[in-house]
Design a protein around this motif. Structure first.
Motif, PDB file in Angstrom:
ATOM      1  N   LEU A 180       0.887  -1.005  -0.122  1.00 44.85           N
ATOM      2  CA  LEU A 180      -0.392  -0.085   0.088  1.00 44.85           C
ATOM      3  C   LEU A 180       0.619   1.268   0.094  1.00 44.85           C
ATOM      4  O   LEU A 180       0.194   2.129   0.424  1.00 44.85           O
ATOM      5  CB  LEU A 180      -1.194  -0.388   0.858  1.00 44.85           C
ATOM      6  CG  LEU A 180      -1.980  -1.279   1.486  1.00 44.85           C
ATOM      7  CD1 LEU A 180      -2.920  -1.574   2.282  1.00 44.85           C
ATOM      8  CD2 LEU A 180      -2.889  -0.439   0.356  1.00 44.85           C
ATOM      9  N   TYR A 181       1.911   0.866  -0.854  1.00 47.25           N
ATOM     10  CA  TYR A 181       2.743   1.715  -1.010  1.00 47.25           C
ATOM     11  C   TYR A 181       4.264   2.985   0.132  1.00 47.25           C
ATOM     12  O   TYR A 181       4.217   3.895  -0.079  1.00 47.25           O
ATOM     13  CB  TYR A 181       2.225   3.843  -1.558  1.00 47.25           C
ATOM     14  CG  TYR A 181       0.884   2.771  -2.999  1.00 47.25           C
ATOM     15  CD1 TYR A 181       1.212   2.364  -3.863  1.00 47.25           C
ATOM     16  CD2 TYR A 181      -0.352   2.949  -2.690  1.00 47.25           C
ATOM     17  CE1 TYR A 181       1.132   2.030  -5.183  1.00 47.25           C
ATOM     18  CE2 TYR A 181      -0.940   2.490  -3.366  1.00 47.25           C
ATOM     19  CZ  TYR A 181      -0.116   1.950  -4.609  1.00 47.25           C
ATOM     20  OH  TYR A 181      -1.739   1.318  -5.405  1.00 47.25           O
ATOM     21  N   ALA A 182       3.736   2.279   1.358  1.00 49.91           N
ATOM     22  CA  ALA A 182       4.119   2.771   2.130  1.00 49.91           C
ATOM     23  C   ALA A 182       6.025   2.634   2.292  1.00 49.91           C
ATOM     24  O   ALA A 182       6.432   1.403   1.962  1.00 49.91           O
ATOM     25  CB  ALA A 182       4.352   2.486   3.461  1.00 49.91           C
ATOM     26  N   PRO A 183       6.706   3.068   2.364  1.00 47.40           N
ATOM     27  CA  PRO A 183       8.105   3.291   1.678  1.00 47.40           C
ATOM     28  C   PRO A 183       9.127   3.229   3.548  1.00 47.40           C
ATOM     29  O   PRO A 183       7.900   3.539   3.993  1.00 47.40           O
ATOM     30  CB  PRO A 183       8.554   4.439   1.283  1.00 47.40           C
ATOM     31  CG  PRO A 183       7.813   5.927   2.287  1.00 47.40           C
ATOM     32  CD  PRO A 183       6.166   4.947   1.699  1.00 47.40           C
ATOM     33  N   LYS A 186       8.381   4.743   6.450  1.00 46.55           N
ATOM     34  CA  LYS A 186       7.048   5.042   6.414  1.00 46.55           C
ATOM     35  C   LYS A 186       6.392   3.423   7.364  1.00 46.55           C
ATOM     36  O   LYS A 186       5.703   3.389   8.561  1.00 46.55           O
ATOM     37  CB  LYS A 186       6.147   5.289   5.981  1.00 46.55           C
ATOM     38  CG  LYS A 186       6.364   6.814   5.716  1.00 46.55           C
ATOM     39  CD  LYS A 186       5.057   7.591   4.783  1.00 46.55           C
ATOM     40  CE  LYS A 186       5.199   9.392   4.976  1.00 46.55           C
ATOM     41  NZ  LYS A 186       4.535  10.132   3.413  1.00 46.55           N
ATOM     42  N   ARG A 190       4.568   3.418  11.305  1.00 48.23           N
ATOM     43  CA  ARG A 190       2.962   3.569  10.705  1.00 48.23           C
ATOM     44  C   ARG A 190       2.428   1.624  11.031  1.00 48.23           C
ATOM     45  O   ARG A 190       1.405   1.290  11.753  1.00 48.23           O
ATOM     46  CB  ARG A 190       2.498   3.938   9.749  1.00 48.23           C
ATOM     47  CG  ARG A 190       2.934   5.039   9.470  1.00 48.23           C
ATOM     48  CD  ARG A 190       1.761   5.765  10.486  1.00 48.23           C
ATOM     49  NE  ARG A 190       0.176   5.545  10.743  1.00 48.23           N
ATOM     50  CZ  ARG A 190      -0.667   6.159   9.666  1.00 48.23           C
ATOM     51  NH1 ARG A 190      -0.065   7.115   8.813  1.00 48.23           N
ATOM     52  NH2 ARG A 190      -1.491   5.588   9.583  1.00 48.23           N
TER      53      ARG A 190
ATOM     54  N   PHE B 112      -4.807   3.806   4.562  1.00 51.42           N
ATOM     55  CA  PHE B 112      -3.293   3.821   4.418  1.00 51.42           C
ATOM     56  C   PHE B 112      -2.668   3.669   3.364  1.00 51.42           C
ATOM     57  O   PHE B 112      -2.080   5.000   3.691  1.00 51.42           O
ATOM     58  CB  PHE B 112      -3.547   2.658   5.409  1.00 51.42           C
ATOM     59  CG  PHE B 112      -1.967   2.662   5.552  1.00 51.42           C
ATOM     60  CD1 PHE B 112      -1.562   2.526   6.643  1.00 51.42           C
ATOM     61  CD2 PHE B 112      -1.130   1.522   4.696  1.00 51.42           C
ATOM     62  CE1 PHE B 112       0.183   2.637   7.065  1.00 51.42           C
ATOM     63  CE2 PHE B 112       0.245   1.293   5.000  1.00 51.42           C
ATOM     64  CZ  PHE B 112       1.093   2.040   6.148  1.00 51.42           C
ATOM     65  N   GLY B 113      -4.011   2.542   2.307  1.00 57.03           N
ATOM     66  CA  GLY B 113      -3.086   3.354   0.613  1.00 57.03           C
ATOM     67  C   GLY B 113      -2.598   4.731   0.371  1.00 57.03           C
ATOM     68  O   GLY B 113      -1.425   5.357  -0.428  1.00 57.03           O
ATOM     69  N   GLU B 115      -3.159   7.507   2.168  1.00 54.49           N
ATOM     70  CA  GLU B 115      -2.923   8.185   3.021  1.00 54.49           C
ATOM     71  C   GLU B 115      -0.881   8.128   2.480  1.00 54.49           C
ATOM     72  O   GLU B 115      -0.077   9.617   2.465  1.00 54.49           O
ATOM     73  CB  GLU B 115      -2.169   7.585   4.095  1.00 54.49           C
ATOM     74  CG  GLU B 115      -1.979   9.058   5.222  1.00 54.49           C
ATOM     75  CD  GLU B 115      -2.315   8.010   6.958  1.00 54.49           C
ATOM     76  OE1 GLU B 115      -2.762   7.022   7.055  1.00 54.49           O
ATOM     77  OE2 GLU B 115      -0.946   8.057   7.428  1.00 54.49           O
ATOM     78  N   MET B 116      -0.727   7.003   2.534  1.00 57.21           N
ATOM     79  CA  MET B 116       0.684   6.918   1.638  1.00 57.21           C
ATOM     80  C   MET B 116       1.158   7.653   0.738  1.00 57.21           C
ATOM     81  O   MET B 116       1.903   7.786   0.014  1.00 57.21           O
ATOM     82  CB  MET B 116       0.909   5.421   1.482  1.00 57.21           C
ATOM     83  CG  MET B 116       1.170   4.738   3.162  1.00 57.21           C
ATOM     84  SD  MET B 116       2.549   5.511   4.279  1.00 57.21           S
ATOM     85  CE  MET B 116       1.740   5.680   5.750  1.00 57.21           C
TER      86      MET B 116
END
Lengths: 272, 369
Positions: A180-183, A186, A190, B112-113, B115-116
């Motif tokens: 879900l695009y979290a590097p 993060k 998170r 969540f996605g 937000e990221m």
């Protein structure tokens, strides 16, 4: 009727002798603590004859400036050691559980945990000699050395619950965050950190108790005037036993009990 | 690789080329994928079907970015993405165990996605509401995920993966933890959501029924290879390999002599001596072949005279909607015929009665192996 001893799988309930042995161990373990606590409330200066109930020894201990100073010093050392050791242990736990298996993985575990196996007196002597070298070479003195020594032996204690938490934590949470695009950073703050936080807190509490309680390292490494609470207590015992020590011990026991209960709730997985 | 026509590439969502994935090294190495090439089109419900260990999940994880190819390429809309980490791919996954973040509410999970991706708060809130409405979970936005049932968690996981509007949605056996009734419901829901969103779905399953009911196309995998790709009807009616025929549905295997090849059809001479028309796979050659006939593509008759095969009824199993007749052919092989039950049709056949078997049109399929 079927004989339950034969039909059940191995069950200690049906083993003769287990109950008395258990009872004996529990009494042997807790009777001294209970007796110690009872005499903490003695109205007279005796730890063998109970006269009446009072808080006088608690009051006396609280007013004793030596006790105050020693307590503050112990708290300072334990706090600094806990914070540094917990951060180091958290990083070590992440490095040993969130990387692909590599050669020497087992050796890394062993090296981190080894301080638990080395007799503390050996570590203490080694630390004394090592710090002596540094002190004479640099001329630096101070409480920092004792804090450093505490930090070092707290790390494996903090490491254990944090690593256990991480190993039980499903990697798919972190995969889902990445998906879900979290590097990486993060993702850590998170998802990984909030989920591993109970383990970190448990590690910190364990570190704190271990540091606060230490005698051997303190005896050998502490400089002049650096009297921690356990060292002060040992000193007063040499001058004759009074219920004041009982009172201090009772307070310590109470605080430790709170920590133990907290540790239990943090490391028990409520969902399963 | 450059021969791909530009007209075609606009409609291809995911393309994998010669994908090989080896786990471990030396003697202990395992080839999870052994040269897989496939194109998955925009707005397609594509299913990877196969038994456990066939490489379907590895292929999915490689599209998601959790595994990197030993060799070969992964392309998304014509761009190479094989080297990108998961968070840089506009692809989202619904995990088998859902992997909902336990420390966040349903709404926080779904947002969540977004937000990221740095969307602003009002847009995230709007999109979360919209996605929750699509999975019919509006009233659960502030719930903890641990308070949800398995089916509800499934819906939230789906909403979380759909909210950022990915180019491709990957689903890793998402229905396997649900009970049968819920699974059937979710199959229809998934199909509906794919239609509504127009997003390409890549669905992994070992359940052949699931694959047949939902997919536009199915790829049947075994031992790290795709054995056959096609629409569900094509895979079911015209399996080209023994494995595919066996894995999907029930089927009868017969030996025969292939002759009179004419394009994709030919004649099969069966052991009984009668000749039947058959569909052929590519590159079929005359000679001894194995053919398959689905149990429902055969009919029983009381007069064995002009039947393709003859045999004796051994067992009759009543299933309510239909009846299975287990036969022993004259050649000694067993053969199953499935016939739909008619109201008051009675029973024309008893165990032990001699019967003839005729095939419906286009019932006989020749296998490659």
């Amino acid at each position: 009727m079927a004989n339950p001893r034969k039909n059940k799988a191995f069950n200690v309930r049906y083993m003769p002798g287990f109950t008395p042995v258990t009872m004996f161990c529990l009494i042997w373990l807790y009777a001294p603590l209970i007796i110690m606590m009872v005499y903490a409330f003695n109205s007279e200066r005796s730890v063998t004859n109970m006269h009446g109930f009072s808080f006088r020894w608690f009051e006396q201990a609280a007013k004793n400036t030596q006790v105050q100073d020693a307590t503050i010093l112990s708290l300072q050392i334990a706090l600094v050691a806990t914070i540094i050791a917990t951060i180091a242990a958290t990083m070590a736990a992440l490095a040993t559980t969130r990387t692909k298996p590599f050669k020497g993985h087992a050796a890394v575990y062993a090296i981190i945990n080894q301080p638990l196996m080395i007799p503390e007196i050996v570590t203490a002597v080694g630390t004394l000699v090592f710090f002596g070298l540094i002190k004479s070479a640099t001329g630096i003195h101070g409480i920092g050395f004792l804090m450093m020594a505490h930090t070092v032996f707290c790390i494996p204690f903090a490491y254990m619950p944090i690593r256990a938490r991480l190993e039980n934590m499903d990697l798919t949470y972190e995969h889902a965050a990445a998906d879900l695009y979290a590097p990486p950073m993060k993702r850590f703050w998170r998802v990984t950190f909030p989920l591993m936080f109970p383990g970190i807190l448990a590690g910190a509490m364990l570190s704190f108790v271990i540091s606060f309680d230490d005698v051997i390292i303190n005896l050998l490494v502490a400089g002049a005037g650096e009297t921690t609470l356990p060292i002060y207590m040992i000193g007063t015992l040499r001058r004759g036993l009074t219920p004041e020590v009982n009172a201090i011990s009772t307070v310590l026991l109470g605080v430790t009990f709170i920590f133990v209960v907290g540790f239990f709730f943090l490391t028990t997985n409520k969902k399963k | 690789m450059t021969s791909k026509s530009s007209a075609n590439s606009s409609s291809v969502a995911i393309e994998v080329q010669g994908l090989i994935k080896t786990f471990g090294t030396g003697d202990a190495s395992v080839k999870a994928l052994d040269g897989v090439s496939v194109s998955i089109y925009e707005n397609e419900f594509f299913t990877l079907l196969g038994p456990s260990g066939c490489g379907k999940t590895t292929l999915l994880r490689m599209i998601a970015g959790f595994e990197h190819p030993t060799s070969g390429h992964v392309l998304l809309g014509g761009d190479h993405i094989g080297h990108l980490p998961p968070f840089m791919r506009p692809v989202n996954t619904v995990f088998q165990n859902y992997a909902l973040f336990p420390h966040m509410t349903v709404g926080e999970n779904i947002g969540f996605g977004l937000e990221m991706l740095g969307k602003d708060k009002s847009e995230i809130a709007r999109k979360v509401d919209q996605t929750l409405a699509m999975v019919r979970m509006e009233e659960y936005v502030n719930r903890k995920t641990s308070q949800l049932s398995g089916g509800q968690q499934q819906r939230v996981a789906l909403a979380r993966a759909l909210a950022p509007e990915p180019r491709v949605l990957l689903l890793d056996e998402p229905l396997s933890a649900l009970d049968l009734k819920l699974r059937k419901e979710m199959q229809i829901e998934l199909k509906r959501m794919q239609h509504e969103t127009g997003i390409t779905f890549v669905f992994v399953t070992h359940d052949q029924e699931e694959a047949l009911t939902m997919s536009d196309r199915v790829a049947v995998m075994k031992d790290g290879l795709i054995r056959q790709i096609g629409a569900p009807r094509e895979i079911y009616d015209h399996p080209t390999e023994r494995f595919v025929a066996h894995f999907i549905g029930e089927t009868n295997f017969l030996e025969g002599e292939l002759h009179d090849i004419n394009g994709s059809t030919g004649m099969i001479k069966l052991a009984s001596g009668s000749n039947v028309p058959a569909s052929l796979p590519d590159e079929a050659a005359a000679g001894t072949v194995t053919v398959v006939v689905r149990p429902e593509h055969a009919l029983l008759s009381t007069s064995p005279d002009n039947a393709s095969l003859t045999g004796e009824v051994k067992t009759i199993v009543y299933f309510g909607t239909d009846t299975h007749y287990h036969l022993e052919l004259e050649s000694g092989d067993s053969f199953v015929v499935r016939m739909q039950n008619q109201r008051d049709s009675g029973t024309d056949y008893q165990e032990g009665s001699k019967v003839g078997i005729t095939f419906k049109d286009n019932a006989v399929q020749v296998l490659k192996d």
